[in-house]
Design a protein around this motif. Structure first.
Motif, PDB file in Angstrom:
ATOM      1  N   ALA A 239     -28.969 -29.252  34.323  1.00 36.99           N
ATOM      2  CA  ALA A 239     -29.824 -30.264  33.572  1.00 36.99           C
ATOM      3  C   ALA A 239     -29.151 -31.344  32.832  1.00 36.99           C
ATOM      4  O   ALA A 239     -29.446 -32.274  32.594  1.00 36.99           O
ATOM      5  CB  ALA A 239     -30.433 -29.322  32.409  1.00 36.99           C
ATOM      6  N   VAL A 240     -27.763 -30.861  32.232  1.00 37.36           N
ATOM      7  CA  VAL A 240     -27.108 -31.704  31.550  1.00 37.36           C
ATOM      8  C   VAL A 240     -26.679 -32.795  32.661  1.00 37.36           C
ATOM      9  O   VAL A 240     -26.693 -34.175  32.190  1.00 37.36           O
ATOM     10  CB  VAL A 240     -25.696 -31.158  31.061  1.00 37.36           C
ATOM     11  N   ALA A 241     -26.408 -32.611  33.908  1.00 39.05           N
ATOM     12  CA  ALA A 241     -25.901 -33.504  34.958  1.00 39.05           C
ATOM     13  C   ALA A 241     -26.788 -34.560  35.240  1.00 39.05           C
ATOM     14  O   ALA A 241     -26.674 -35.593  35.433  1.00 39.05           O
ATOM     15  CB  ALA A 241     -25.389 -32.752  36.170  1.00 39.05           C
ATOM     16  N   VAL A 242     -28.183 -34.144  35.421  1.00 38.41           N
ATOM     17  CA  VAL A 242     -29.204 -35.003  35.567  1.00 38.41           C
ATOM     18  C   VAL A 242     -29.438 -35.748  34.419  1.00 38.41           C
ATOM     19  O   VAL A 242     -29.790 -37.151  34.658  1.00 38.41           O
ATOM     20  CB  VAL A 242     -30.645 -34.005  35.985  1.00 38.41           C
ATOM     21  N   THR A 243     -29.616 -35.315  33.076  1.00 38.40           N
ATOM     22  CA  THR A 243     -29.754 -36.075  32.160  1.00 38.40           C
ATOM     23  C   THR A 243     -28.598 -37.276  32.136  1.00 38.40           C
ATOM     24  O   THR A 243     -29.162 -38.378  31.579  1.00 38.40           O
ATOM     25  CB  THR A 243     -29.855 -35.303  30.742  1.00 38.40           C
ATOM     26  N   TYR A 244     -27.377 -36.737  32.004  1.00 40.13           N
ATOM     27  CA  TYR A 244     -26.316 -37.750  31.847  1.00 40.13           C
ATOM     28  C   TYR A 244     -26.326 -38.795  33.200  1.00 40.13           C
ATOM     29  O   TYR A 244     -26.101 -39.962  32.800  1.00 40.13           O
ATOM     30  CB  TYR A 244     -25.129 -37.095  32.025  1.00 40.13           C
ATOM     31  N   ALA A 245     -26.782 -38.270  34.201  1.00 39.82           N
ATOM     32  CA  ALA A 245     -26.919 -39.454  35.316  1.00 39.82           C
ATOM     33  C   ALA A 245     -27.879 -40.331  35.294  1.00 39.82           C
ATOM     34  O   ALA A 245     -27.684 -41.517  35.419  1.00 39.82           O
ATOM     35  CB  ALA A 245     -27.064 -38.756  36.736  1.00 39.82           C
ATOM     36  N   ILE A 246     -29.084 -40.007  34.834  1.00 36.46           N
ATOM     37  CA  ILE A 246     -30.015 -40.935  34.320  1.00 36.46           C
ATOM     38  C   ILE A 246     -29.825 -41.921  33.225  1.00 36.46           C
ATOM     39  O   ILE A 246     -29.912 -43.100  33.295  1.00 36.46           O
ATOM     40  CB  ILE A 246     -31.518 -40.473  33.994  1.00 36.46           C
ATOM     41  N   LEU A 247     -29.094 -41.241  32.151  1.00 38.41           N
ATOM     42  CA  LEU A 247     -28.722 -42.045  30.879  1.00 38.41           C
ATOM     43  C   LEU A 247     -27.915 -43.223  31.265  1.00 38.41           C
ATOM     44  O   LEU A 247     -27.767 -44.367  31.100  1.00 38.41           O
ATOM     45  CB  LEU A 247     -28.436 -41.139  30.011  1.00 38.41           C
TER      46      LEU A 247
END
Length: 418
Positions: A239-247
């Motif tokens: 979930a951190v990976a997805v959030t970071y990638a989007i940001l």
């Protein structure tokens, strides 16, 4: 008689090119009807129990993160950093290719995503710089497979789910073998391309590339560091990976639009629609086998044939090399891992170490005809002949076989961080 009918039916389905999920569903239903309590409802209960696992959320999330980054500019920025850092080294661009694959694999967790994202930039660059077509194809196909062993790896997650092994420990165990395989490929690249022209190291260009790609470079540190430090679980790290990638792609790099995100999400959902039913059916068969104590019976039978760990490991290596040639890695893990692990445990082989051995071994199947997924992807992505690509990976296959033997018989390499 029932076993003969099941074997014949599955063989017929295989000849008729039925989907693996259909074959597994049929096998699960038949097992309960023929040898279980005769209730097909158990299959439904198994599927529900299998789906009700939080760790499964990490699979679509890691794949989504990888797809977002391959569509955005993170891959390109990572490649630029590697290029600037390796310019003065013999075969610098080849080394940059391999290191770019390793770093991007540590973000995406997918072999094919890594191959496409890095290859689309580096393949024409290698040819323009005078590297041979065979080396360029072989390096990209082989280094692309690092996505399987570099955490976060989707096959490692599947192995953890099927064998109830700690996924965090598997991620930690993948670091040493990944460094070994990357190092062996880099050494080969330097030797083969030692006469290639080199460029002087330009500090200002390197710092400029580092400034542009620092957020991309920080991502594997955030994901893996968080897991190793115990800040979050494998699922939370996804979930951190997805959030970071989007940001990063939306707010910092500004290289993606909402329509791009929508397309990437739909692409990931389509992929999960084919993977998850397969996983559910395999887990149902696994539950049946555990209930009927088939792994225990298999261990008892095999113990009379194989009495030492070395023999078992050698037999396993040969078996998995054959399986990886004809079966995709996901199906192989789902079907074979629950059968082989009890045998490994009977030989006092650590389950985490055995998982790394299995994934590294099956990794070679990405480079071997007829199924070789990376060969097929490279043929499409680079518009090259399939057999030319297959020949180009042979030196790298030999290198990876050497790495596999070291990983298998030096367990400390996998377990030093666990």
């Amino acid at each position: 008689m029932s076993a003969l009918f099941l074997t014949t039916s599955l063989a017929a389905m295989l000849i008729l090119r039925q989907r693996i999920v259909v074959m597994l569903g049929f096998a699960a239903a038949f097992c309960y009807l023929a040898w279980g309590d005769g209730k097909l409802s158990y299959v439904v209960l198994d599927v529900w129990a299998a789906a009700d696992q939080e760790v499964l959320l990490s699979i679509p999330l890691f794949i989504l993160a990888g797809n977002i980054m391959s569509r955005g500019s993170i891959a390109r920025r990572l490649i630029k950093i590697m290029q600037e850092a390796t310019n003065p080294i013999p075969g610098g661009l080849a080394i940059a290719t391999i290191l770019s694959c390793a770093f991007f694999a540590a973000i995406s967790g997918s072999s094919t995503v890594t191959l496409i994202a890095v290859g689309s930039v580096m393949y024409p660059a290698l040819l323009d710089a005078g590297y041979s077509k065979k080396f360029a194809l072989g390096a990209l196909c082989a280094a692309g497979t690092l996505g399987i062993i570099v955490p976060p790896s989707i096959p490692l997650i599947l192995y953890g789910v099927m064998t109830e092994t700690s996924i965090a420990d598997l991620f930690k165990a993948g670091v040493g073998p990944a460094i070994l395989l990357t190092g062996l490929m880099v050494i080969y690249a330097v030797i083969i391309n030692r006469n290639q022209p080199r460029a002087a190291f330009n500090l200002s260009s390197f710092l400029g590339a580092l400034k542009e790609g620092i957020f991309a470079l920080f991502m594997p540190v955030l994901i893996l560091g968080g897991i190793y430090a115990g800040w979050f679980t494998a699922t939370e790290s996804a979930a951190v990976a997805v959030t970071y990638a989007i940001l990063v792609e939306f707010l910092i790099h500004k290289d993606m639009s909402l329509s791009d995100l929508k397309g990437t999400t739909l692409e990931t959902a389509t992929m999960m629609g084919s993977l998850f039913p397969l996983l559910m059916m395999a887990l149902s068969i696994n539950t049946f086998m555990s209930y009927e104590q088939l792994p225990h019976d298999l261990v008892h039978w095999m113990s009379g044939l194989i009495s030492d760990p070395v023999t078992f490991l050698l037999v396993t290596l040969v078996l998995l090399l054959i399986v990886g040639t004809f079966m995709d890695i996901g199906s192989a893990i789902l079907i074979i891992a629950p059968l082989l692990l009890p045998l490994a445990l009977a030989q006092n082989i650590d389950p985490v170490h055995f998982g790394i051995i299995m994934i590294t071994n099956l990794e070679l199947g990405y480079l071997t005809p007829p199924l070789g997924l990376n060969l097929i992807v490279a043929m499409t992505a680079f518009n090259e002949d399939f057999w030319l690509i297959a020949k180009s990976v042979i030196p790298f296959l030999l290198i990876m076989l050497l790495g596999l033997l070291i990983i298998t018989f030096v367990p400390a390499l996998s377990l030093m961080f666990v």
